[in-house]
Design an enzyme around this catalytic site. Sequence first.
Site, mmCIF file in Angstrom:
data_model
loop_
_atom_site.group_PDB
_atom_site.id
_atom_site.type_symbol
_atom_site.label_atom_id
_atom_site.label_comp_id
_atom_site.label_asym_id
_atom_site.label_seq_id
_atom_site.Cartn_x
_atom_site.Cartn_y
_atom_site.Cartn_z
ATOM 1 N N GLY A 1 0.840 -1.200 0.000
ATOM 2 C CA GLY A 1 0.000 0.000 0.000
ATOM 3 C C GLY A 1 0.873 1.247 0.000
ATOM 4 N N SER B 1 -5.261 1.843 0.863
ATOM 5 C CA SER B 1 -4.763 3.066 0.211
ATOM 6 C C SER B 1 -5.488 3.326 -1.105
ATOM 7 C CB SER B 1 -3.267 2.935 -0.079
ATOM 8 O OG SER B 1 -2.551 2.730 1.107
ATOM 9 N N LEU C 1 -8.419 2.609 -1.904
ATOM 10 C CA LEU C 1 -9.859 2.885 -1.751
ATOM 11 C C LEU C 1 -10.128 4.296 -1.245
ATOM 12 C CD1 LEU C 1 -10.987 -0.453 -0.023
ATOM 13 C CD2 LEU C 1 -11.049 0.135 -2.449
ATOM 14 N N GLU D 1 -13.027 19.104 5.076
ATOM 15 C CA GLU D 1 -13.660 17.919 5.656
ATOM 16 C C GLU D 1 -14.010 18.187 7.101
ATOM 17 O OE1 GLU D 1 -11.206 14.453 5.067
ATOM 18 O OE2 GLU D 1 -12.196 13.960 3.185
ATOM 19 N N HIS E 1 -16.687 4.000 10.743
ATOM 20 C CA HIS E 1 -17.247 5.033 9.867
ATOM 21 C C HIS E 1 -18.762 4.926 9.936
ATOM 22 C CE1 HIS E 1 -17.998 7.651 6.523
ATOM 23 N NE2 HIS E 1 -16.716 7.962 6.495
ATOM 24 N N ARG F 1 -17.194 12.076 13.622
ATOM 25 C CA ARG F 1 -17.449 10.726 13.105
ATOM 26 C C ARG F 1 -17.913 9.752 14.205
ATOM 27 N NH1 ARG F 1 -12.797 8.627 9.069
ATOM 28 N NH2 ARG F 1 -13.744 10.090 7.621
ATOM 29 N N HIS G 1 -13.407 0.954 10.260
ATOM 30 C CA HIS G 1 -12.816 1.723 9.162
ATOM 31 C C HIS G 1 -11.322 1.946 9.321
ATOM 32 C CE1 HIS G 1 -12.715 4.515 5.879
ATOM 33 N NE2 HIS G 1 -12.409 5.550 6.635
ATOM 34 N N GLU H 1 -0.872 2.319 8.542
ATOM 35 C CA GLU H 1 -1.949 2.086 9.512
ATOM 36 C C GLU H 1 -1.585 1.045 10.573
ATOM 37 O OE1 GLU H 1 -5.797 1.807 7.720
ATOM 38 O OE2 GLU H 1 -6.729 1.006 9.537
ATOM 39 N N ARG I 1 -8.922 9.363 14.812
ATOM 40 C CA ARG I 1 -8.179 9.943 13.685
ATOM 41 C C ARG I 1 -8.942 11.094 13.054
ATOM 42 N NH1 ARG I 1 -8.284 8.315 7.657
ATOM 43 N NH2 ARG I 1 -10.366 7.680 8.298
ATOM 44 N N SER J 1 -4.472 9.906 7.613
ATOM 45 C CA SER J 1 -3.805 8.603 7.574
ATOM 46 C C SER J 1 -2.981 8.402 6.306
ATOM 47 C CB SER J 1 -4.816 7.470 7.742
ATOM 48 O OG SER J 1 -6.001 7.765 7.077
HETATM 49 C C1 LIG Z 1 -12.672 2.954 1.998
HETATM 50 C C2 LIG Z 1 -11.568 3.727 2.654
HETATM 51 C C3 LIG Z 1 -11.453 5.097 2.437
HETATM 52 C C4 LIG Z 1 -10.418 5.821 3.041
HETATM 53 N N1 LIG Z 1 -10.289 7.157 2.778
HETATM 54 C C5 LIG Z 1 -9.231 7.826 3.277
HETATM 55 C C6 LIG Z 1 -8.986 9.183 2.913
HETATM 56 O O1 LIG Z 1 -9.712 9.777 2.119
HETATM 57 N N2 LIG Z 1 -7.902 9.816 3.465
HETATM 58 C C7 LIG Z 1 -7.053 9.192 4.342
HETATM 59 O O2 LIG Z 1 -6.095 9.813 4.799
HETATM 60 N N3 LIG Z 1 -7.264 7.908 4.679
HETATM 61 C C8 LIG Z 1 -8.312 7.210 4.165
HETATM 62 N N4 LIG Z 1 -8.495 5.905 4.499
HETATM 63 C C9 LIG Z 1 -7.486 5.243 5.347
HETATM 64 C C10 LIG Z 1 -6.218 5.000 4.533
HETATM 65 O O3 LIG Z 1 -6.579 4.612 3.216
HETATM 66 C C11 LIG Z 1 -5.350 3.922 5.145
HETATM 67 O O4 LIG Z 1 -5.167 4.131 6.497
HETATM 68 C C12 LIG Z 1 -3.966 3.892 4.492
HETATM 69 O O5 LIG Z 1 -4.116 3.870 3.103
HETATM 70 C C13 LIG Z 1 -3.194 2.699 4.965
HETATM 71 O O6 LIG Z 1 -2.073 2.521 4.122
HETATM 72 P P1 LIG Z 1 -1.098 1.311 4.412
HETATM 73 O O7 LIG Z 1 -0.072 1.341 3.356
HETATM 74 O O8 LIG Z 1 -0.691 1.339 5.816
HETATM 75 O O9 LIG Z 1 -2.025 0.011 4.264
HETATM 76 P P2 LIG Z 1 -2.813 -0.615 2.945
HETATM 77 O O10 LIG Z 1 -2.960 0.461 1.947
HETATM 78 O O11 LIG Z 1 -3.995 -1.267 3.470
HETATM 79 O O12 LIG Z 1 -1.757 -1.642 2.409
HETATM 80 C C14 LIG Z 1 -1.482 -2.839 3.108
HETATM 81 C C15 LIG Z 1 -0.766 -3.801 2.174
HETATM 82 O O13 LIG Z 1 -0.287 -4.914 2.919
HETATM 83 C C16 LIG Z 1 -0.578 -6.128 2.210
HETATM 84 N N5 LIG Z 1 -0.598 -7.203 3.217
HETATM 85 C C17 LIG Z 1 -1.393 -7.333 4.309
HETATM 86 N N6 LIG Z 1 -1.038 -8.418 5.023
HETATM 87 C C18 LIG Z 1 0.006 -8.991 4.360
HETATM 88 C C19 LIG Z 1 0.819 -10.136 4.610
HETATM 89 N N7 LIG Z 1 0.642 -10.920 5.687
HETATM 90 N N8 LIG Z 1 1.808 -10.439 3.723
HETATM 91 C C20 LIG Z 1 2.014 -9.660 2.624
HETATM 92 N N9 LIG Z 1 1.275 -8.550 2.340
HETATM 93 C C21 LIG Z 1 0.301 -8.228 3.202
HETATM 94 C C22 LIG Z 1 -1.910 -5.813 1.542
HETATM 95 O O14 LIG Z 1 -2.194 -6.708 0.486
HETATM 96 C C23 LIG Z 1 -1.631 -4.374 1.079
HETATM 97 O O15 LIG Z 1 -0.855 -4.386 -0.091
HETATM 98 C C24 LIG Z 1 -9.514 5.158 3.909
HETATM 99 C C25 LIG Z 1 -9.638 3.798 4.128
HETATM 100 C C26 LIG Z 1 -10.644 3.075 3.512
HETATM 101 C C27 LIG Z 1 -10.747 1.603 3.768
#
Ligand SMILES: Cc1cc2nc3c(=O)[nH]c(=O)nc-3n(C[C@H](O)[C@H](O)[C@H](O)COP(=O)(O)OP(=O)(O)OC[C@H]3O[C@@H](n4cnc5c(N)ncnc54)[C@H](O)[C@@H]3O)c2cc1C
Length: 507
Positions: A15, A44, A46, A115, A230, A275, A334, A358, A369, A374
């Site tokens: 992500g 990310s 989404l 927002e 959410h 929220r 969420h 996250e 949050r 995030s």
């Molecule tokens: C619908 C939705 C809307 C959102 N809107 C917003 C917004 O507008 N603004 C904002 O700031 N935040 C928003 N958020 C929150 C934000 O998107 C997330 O907190 C942030 O993108 C997290 O990024 P990340 O890279 O930590 O995790 P993620 O983007 O979830 O990436 C995690 C990655 O880890 C991989 N993974 C998981 N477990 C394993 C494993 N055991 N082995 C190998 N790979 C694994 C997954 O496949 C994925 O590739 C939203 C969240 C959602 C669900």
Amino acid sequence: MVHDTDGAPVIIGGGLAGLMTALALAPQPVVLVTRAPLGCEASSALAQGGIAASLGADDDASLHLADTLAAGDGICDQNVAAAILAAAPAAIAQLTRLGVTFDRDADGNILLGLEAAHSRRRIVHAGGDATGRGIIRALARKAGETPSITVCEAATARRLIVDDNTVTGVLCQTAQGPLVLATDRVVIATGGVGGLFLHSTNPAGSFGQGIALAAHAGAEMADLEFVQFHPTALDSSSYPQKLISEAVRGEGAILVDEHGDRFMAHEPGAELAPRDVVARAVWRHMAAGHRVFLDARNLGGLDVARRFPTITALCREAGIDPVTQPIPIRPAAHYHMGGIAVDRGGRTSVDGLWACGEVACTGLHGANRLASNSLLEAAVCGGWVAQDMAAMAASRRRQPRTPVSNVASDPAAVRPILSSAAGVLRDRDGLRAAAGALYPLAVAREAASDPATVGLMIVIAALRRNESRGAHARSDFPNHANSARRSTLRLDDALAAARDLVPEPVN
Ligand SMILES: Cc1cc2nc3c(=O)[nH]c(=O)nc-3n(C[C@H](O)[C@H](O)[C@H](O)COP(=O)(O)OP(=O)(O)OC[C@H]3O[C@@H](n4cnc5c(N)ncnc54)[C@H](O)[C@@H]3O)c2cc1C
């Protein structure tokens, strides 16, 4: 099979956090392990609303900090929050250099949205309400063009191999069987825990796998009890639930029940209350036997389909036309404010282990949050982890001992337990019962064990917080405690606490 990465660090997760770490480390070689194809199954991708940065002429990092601390309800780490928020404008510039096209006005200035709970317009977005997709598409493309990044797709990290509190490798599950990556540096960037609940906006694979990896390695967790729900996820049978962004309420949509009764009309702030307040009101109304709808039919002449193309398409896929029909909604898990405890450089309590995004708990979000903080945290902290790692002298690499192979995880058995006890409203009896149900699952070696371990740690942290604060609402402790404190927990401690709660079997 054991594969030596030749000193390259391993990043788990593709992500925003994982991609930023990998790109910031370039040209240093790195192996990026991801369950799904790069950019897929990540929260990310989404993200609809955007990424918060104090770029406006009337804004600065101190105003952004004040809003963040207010949302965090007394337990943000102020120093860390100030540093992350001050780095926001540079992060937007960095994302732009990496190929992200943010929405701009005719003069080329970045457009800033507003927002809930932000006192200034500071939400940077891409493709209207398709911000996450735009960011991840650009970064995945960049990662594909970067020779120092080796992407290992369709590989699920199942255990960290740790010797004397020091990382020596990662055990992954692949279609070809178990694969051990021998390395002395690992970054966990696996996202959130929504997939542990019956209703969630997160991809189904976001069920706390990174927390399970770190917990079994002995790492310390922080603020695990704080899960943000959410209030307006599309109430449909699909998993995950699709998100109907706050921006729709921002444009005037109202919450009604099946009788058309606007049940939040008399709450302070009504539909634009924070929220957690809206989520609790919707939850209580549903618990009283009602169905709840978001009515976006009369937004003062606004063209809903044009202003919210992604949301309109999501609704229409579910057979609802938001232009002519109220949208059925419900609260859904969420975002996880808690996670693996890290310092400013993303270091955990295990040597050679970092976390960002996250899954990590930096202290930025406190008990709740602030919207759009995030993506920002993932982008900024991914870069900081890379800097911290690069500054660390290479250690003497140890051969990983042969790990015990593990069954694939399935959170299905955990979802009903966690949803009823650790949802929007919690109480002691429900949490104790959940701990009793989760403990045997956690200590068994079966598909539910890792999800149950994470669920159990959330439940124990929630049981220990005898107050309501931010997103953690206890019906038996409805007020704040006198002092605000953060919480920490390790797996051993959670298991011992749960054992004390589980009645001894009677012979
Ligand atoms: C619908 C939705 C809307 C959102 N809107 C917003 C917004 O507008 N603004 C904002 O700031 N935040 C928003 N958020 C929150 C934000 O998107 C997330 O907190 C942030 O993108 C997290 O990024 P990340 O890279 O930590 O995790 P993620 O983007 O979830 O990436 C995690 C990655 O880890 C991989 N993974 C998981 N477990 C394993 C494993 N055991 N082995 C190998 N790979 C694994 C997954 O496949 C994925 O590739 C939203 C969240 C959602 C669900």
